[in-house]
Design a protein around this motif. Structure first.
Motif, short mmCIF file in Angstrom:
data_model
loop_
_atom_site.label_atom_id
_atom_site.label_comp_id
_atom_site.label_asym_id
_atom_site.label_seq_id
_atom_site.Cartn_x
_atom_site.Cartn_y
_atom_site.Cartn_z
N PRO A 10 -13.45 -13.10 -2.07
CA PRO A 10 -13.78 -12.44 -3.33
C PRO A 10 -12.82 -12.87 -4.43
O PRO A 10 -11.68 -13.26 -4.17
N ASP A 14 -12.43 -8.91 -8.49
CA ASP A 14 -13.22 -8.03 -7.62
C ASP A 14 -12.34 -7.30 -6.61
O ASP A 14 -12.49 -6.11 -6.38
N LEU A 15 -11.41 -8.04 -6.00
CA LEU A 15 -10.49 -7.41 -5.05
C LEU A 15 -9.61 -6.38 -5.74
O LEU A 15 -9.36 -5.30 -5.21
N HIS A 41 -11.87 -12.45 7.22
CA HIS A 41 -11.87 -11.27 6.37
C HIS A 41 -13.34 -10.99 6.04
O HIS A 41 -14.17 -11.90 6.09
N GLY A 43 -16.20 -8.70 3.56
CA GLY A 43 -16.48 -7.89 2.39
C GLY A 43 -17.81 -7.19 2.56
O GLY A 43 -18.74 -7.75 3.15
N TYR A 45 -20.82 -5.64 0.34
CA TYR A 45 -21.35 -5.76 -1.02
C TYR A 45 -22.57 -4.87 -1.20
O TYR A 45 -23.47 -4.87 -0.37
N LEU A 50 -18.39 -5.75 -4.75
CA LEU A 50 -17.53 -5.57 -3.58
C LEU A 50 -17.18 -4.09 -3.45
O LEU A 50 -16.53 -3.52 -4.34
N PHE A 53 -13.75 -3.79 2.24
CA PHE A 53 -12.99 -5.00 2.59
C PHE A 53 -12.16 -4.72 3.84
O PHE A 53 -11.68 -3.61 4.05
N ASN A 55 -9.28 -7.25 6.36
CA ASN A 55 -8.67 -8.55 6.63
C ASN A 55 -8.21 -8.57 8.09
O ASN A 55 -7.73 -7.55 8.60
#
Length: 128
Positions: A10, A14-15, A41, A43, A45, A50, A53, A55
């Motif tokens: 992203p 957005d993050l 990672h 996301g 949507y 986004l 999330f 990771n």
């Protein structure tokens, strides 16, 4: 249900928007150096935005580490975090990890147990 994307990279904007809302902080970490080193990672949507999330960092071998699981407050309680963690688990296994570790605060114990994690003893040193 939101669309899950694997390794979406992203944009920082957005993050940052998600991170600030989810963690109630003014600035997200700089993920541009982090995500290329991750095992994966994911996301989530919704309408192109986004909203979730997670990771998965790793040691380059058999150990992977679930980090930064978050969902936008407006989208919580819909199973998005559970979807993210379960899919991250699947992808980590598929990419060769044999162990998936996660650290969490006590109020999240039932969530992570429902995702298949069991508690274990661990140690922690705050370095900064």
């Amino acid at each position: 249900m939101p669309e899950l994307r694997i390794d979406p990279f992203p944009s920082p904007a957005d993050l940052n928007t998600l991170w600030c809302a989810a963690w109630n902080t003014p600035q997200a970490p700089d993920f541009s150096c982090i995500l290329p080193r991750s095992l994966t990672h994911l996301g989530a949507y919704h309408d192109g935005r986004l909203v979730g999330f997670v990771n998965v960092a790793w040691d380059g071998g058999i150990h992977a580490f679930l980090l930064d699981t978050c969902v936008h407050p407006d989208m919580r309680r819909r199973g998005i975090a559970t979807q993210l963690v379960r899919e991250a688990t699947r992808v980590a296994r598929e990419r060769g990890a044999e162990w998936l570790h996660v650290d969490f605060e006590p109020h999240l114990t039932s969530f992570y147990r429902a995702c298949g994690f069991r508690t274990s003893e661990a140690g922690l040193i705050k370095l900064a």
